[in-house]
Design a protein around this motif. Structure first.
Motif, PDB file in Angstrom:
ATOM      1  N   MET A 185       7.242   1.866  -0.504  1.00  0.00           N
ATOM      2  CA  MET A 185       7.473   0.736  -1.299  1.00  0.00           C
ATOM      3  C   MET A 185       8.696   0.183  -0.877  1.00  0.00           C
ATOM      4  O   MET A 185       9.916   0.924  -0.981  1.00  0.00           O
ATOM      5  CB  MET A 185       7.489   0.738  -2.782  1.00  0.00           C
ATOM      6  N   GLY A 186       8.909  -1.149  -0.589  1.00  0.00           N
ATOM      7  CA  GLY A 186      10.415  -1.586  -0.093  1.00  0.00           C
ATOM      8  C   GLY A 186      10.636  -2.721  -1.079  1.00  0.00           C
ATOM      9  O   GLY A 186       9.725  -3.425  -1.638  1.00  0.00           O
ATOM     10  N   GLY A 187      11.865  -3.074  -0.839  1.00  0.00           N
ATOM     11  CA  GLY A 187      12.302  -4.290  -1.770  1.00  0.00           C
ATOM     12  C   GLY A 187      12.183  -4.224  -3.131  1.00  0.00           C
ATOM     13  O   GLY A 187      12.255  -2.763  -3.683  1.00  0.00           O
ATOM     14  N   PHE A 188      11.622  -4.948  -3.972  1.00  0.00           N
ATOM     15  CA  PHE A 188      11.404  -4.881  -5.370  1.00  0.00           C
ATOM     16  C   PHE A 188      10.084  -4.591  -5.581  1.00  0.00           C
ATOM     17  O   PHE A 188       9.388  -5.303  -6.225  1.00  0.00           O
ATOM     18  CB  PHE A 188      11.878  -6.173  -5.912  1.00  0.00           C
ATOM     19  N   ALA A 189       9.388  -3.673  -4.717  1.00  0.00           N
ATOM     20  CA  ALA A 189       7.853  -3.045  -5.030  1.00  0.00           C
ATOM     21  C   ALA A 189       7.067  -4.327  -4.404  1.00  0.00           C
ATOM     22  O   ALA A 189       5.950  -4.281  -4.892  1.00  0.00           O
ATOM     23  CB  ALA A 189       7.643  -2.716  -6.410  1.00  0.00           C
ATOM     24  N   VAL A 190       7.458  -5.266  -3.653  1.00  0.00           N
ATOM     25  CA  VAL A 190       6.494  -6.216  -3.001  1.00  0.00           C
ATOM     26  C   VAL A 190       6.027  -6.050  -1.609  1.00  0.00           C
ATOM     27  O   VAL A 190       5.290  -6.768  -1.339  1.00  0.00           O
ATOM     28  CB  VAL A 190       7.334  -7.638  -3.154  1.00  0.00           C
ATOM     29  N   ALA A 191       6.781  -5.018  -0.943  1.00  0.00           N
ATOM     30  CA  ALA A 191       6.293  -4.550   0.461  1.00  0.00           C
ATOM     31  C   ALA A 191       5.750  -2.991   0.287  1.00  0.00           C
ATOM     32  O   ALA A 191       6.416  -2.361   0.241  1.00  0.00           O
ATOM     33  CB  ALA A 191       7.182  -4.559   1.526  1.00  0.00           C
ATOM     34  N   ASN A 192       4.590  -3.033   0.319  1.00  0.00           N
ATOM     35  CA  ASN A 192       3.909  -1.583   0.166  1.00  0.00           C
ATOM     36  C   ASN A 192       3.042  -1.214   1.409  1.00  0.00           C
ATOM     37  O   ASN A 192       2.374  -2.028   1.854  1.00  0.00           O
ATOM     38  CB  ASN A 192       3.036  -1.464  -1.113  1.00  0.00           C
ATOM     39  N   TYR A 193       3.497  -0.061   1.775  1.00  0.00           N
ATOM     40  CA  TYR A 193       2.684   0.396   3.187  1.00  0.00           C
ATOM     41  C   TYR A 193       2.234   1.885   2.874  1.00  0.00           C
ATOM     42  O   TYR A 193       2.776   2.654   2.308  1.00  0.00           O
ATOM     43  CB  TYR A 193       3.973   0.468   4.102  1.00  0.00           C
ATOM     44  N   VAL A 194       0.925   2.059   3.372  1.00  0.00           N
ATOM     45  CA  VAL A 194       0.357   3.397   3.317  1.00  0.00           C
ATOM     46  C   VAL A 194      -0.194   3.791   4.857  1.00  0.00           C
ATOM     47  O   VAL A 194      -0.770   2.856   5.429  1.00  0.00           O
ATOM     48  CB  VAL A 194      -1.023   3.276   2.172  1.00  0.00           C
ATOM     49  N   SER A 195       0.176   5.028   5.104  1.00  0.00           N
ATOM     50  CA  SER A 195      -0.545   5.374   6.321  1.00  0.00           C
ATOM     51  C   SER A 195      -1.362   6.732   5.969  1.00  0.00           C
ATOM     52  O   SER A 195      -0.824   7.578   5.333  1.00  0.00           O
ATOM     53  CB  SER A 195       0.699   5.984   7.257  1.00  0.00           C
ATOM     54  N   ILE A 196      -2.556   6.763   6.560  1.00  0.00           N
ATOM     55  CA  ILE A 196      -3.328   7.906   6.242  1.00  0.00           C
ATOM     56  C   ILE A 196      -3.407   8.843   7.735  1.00  0.00           C
ATOM     57  O   ILE A 196      -3.945   7.981   8.641  1.00  0.00           O
ATOM     58  CB  ILE A 196      -4.764   7.614   5.859  1.00  0.00           C
ATOM     59  N   LEU A 197      -3.266   9.980   7.806  1.00  0.00           N
ATOM     60  CA  LEU A 197      -3.021  10.702   9.149  1.00  0.00           C
ATOM     61  C   LEU A 197      -3.939  11.911   8.877  1.00  0.00           C
ATOM     62  O   LEU A 197      -4.184  12.479   7.864  1.00  0.00           O
ATOM     63  CB  LEU A 197      -1.792  11.287   9.430  1.00  0.00           C
ATOM     64  N   GLU A 198      -4.818  12.084  10.083  1.00  0.00           N
ATOM     65  CA  GLU A 198      -5.572  13.297   9.738  1.00  0.00           C
ATOM     66  C   GLU A 198      -5.740  14.180  11.252  1.00  0.00           C
ATOM     67  O   GLU A 198      -5.393  13.462  12.349  1.00  0.00           O
ATOM     68  CB  GLU A 198      -7.047  13.104   9.376  1.00  0.00           C
ATOM     69  N   THR A 199      -5.770  15.428  11.311  1.00  0.00           N
ATOM     70  CA  THR A 199      -6.181  15.916  12.676  1.00  0.00           C
ATOM     71  C   THR A 199      -7.375  15.659  13.368  1.00  0.00           C
ATOM     72  O   THR A 199      -8.193  15.086  12.841  1.00  0.00           O
ATOM     73  CB  THR A 199      -6.319  17.648  12.290  1.00  0.00           C
ATOM     74  N   TRP A 200      -7.249  15.449  14.825  1.00  0.00           N
ATOM     75  CA  TRP A 200      -8.202  14.843  15.671  1.00  0.00           C
ATOM     76  C   TRP A 200      -8.867  16.193  16.227  1.00  0.00           C
ATOM     77  O   TRP A 200      -8.204  16.849  17.062  1.00  0.00           O
ATOM     78  CB  TRP A 200      -7.810  13.809  16.473  1.00  0.00           C
TER      79      TRP A 200
END
Length: 66
Positions: free
Chosen positions: A49-64
């Motif tokens: 979460m960045g700034g005042f919780a206005v920029a939210n980012y999620v990455s999901i990684l998995e083995t290939w």
């Protein structure tokens, strides 16, 4: 679960936070986490979460598996 002690233990550097999360997830998924290695790690998630919780980012990684 962050077995490295978490981002606060690293000083929570602005901008480098999500890079650290991705690096830890990568090391877990590729079996390179040494003493912090989880058995059979197959998926990882990085949430930032960045700034005042206005920029939210999620990455999901998995083995290939080929």
């Amino acid at each position: 679960m962050n077995l490295s002690g978490g981002l606060k233990a690293k000083g929570h550097p602005v901008g480098a936070t999500v890079v650290s999360m991705h690096a830890i997830a990568y090391r877990q998924l590729t079996g390179q986490a040494n003493k912090m290695q989880l058995v059979s790690a197959e998926m990882g998630l990085a949430f930032n979460m960045g700034g005042f919780a206005v920029a939210n980012y999620v990455s999901i990684l998995e083995t290939w598996k080929v």
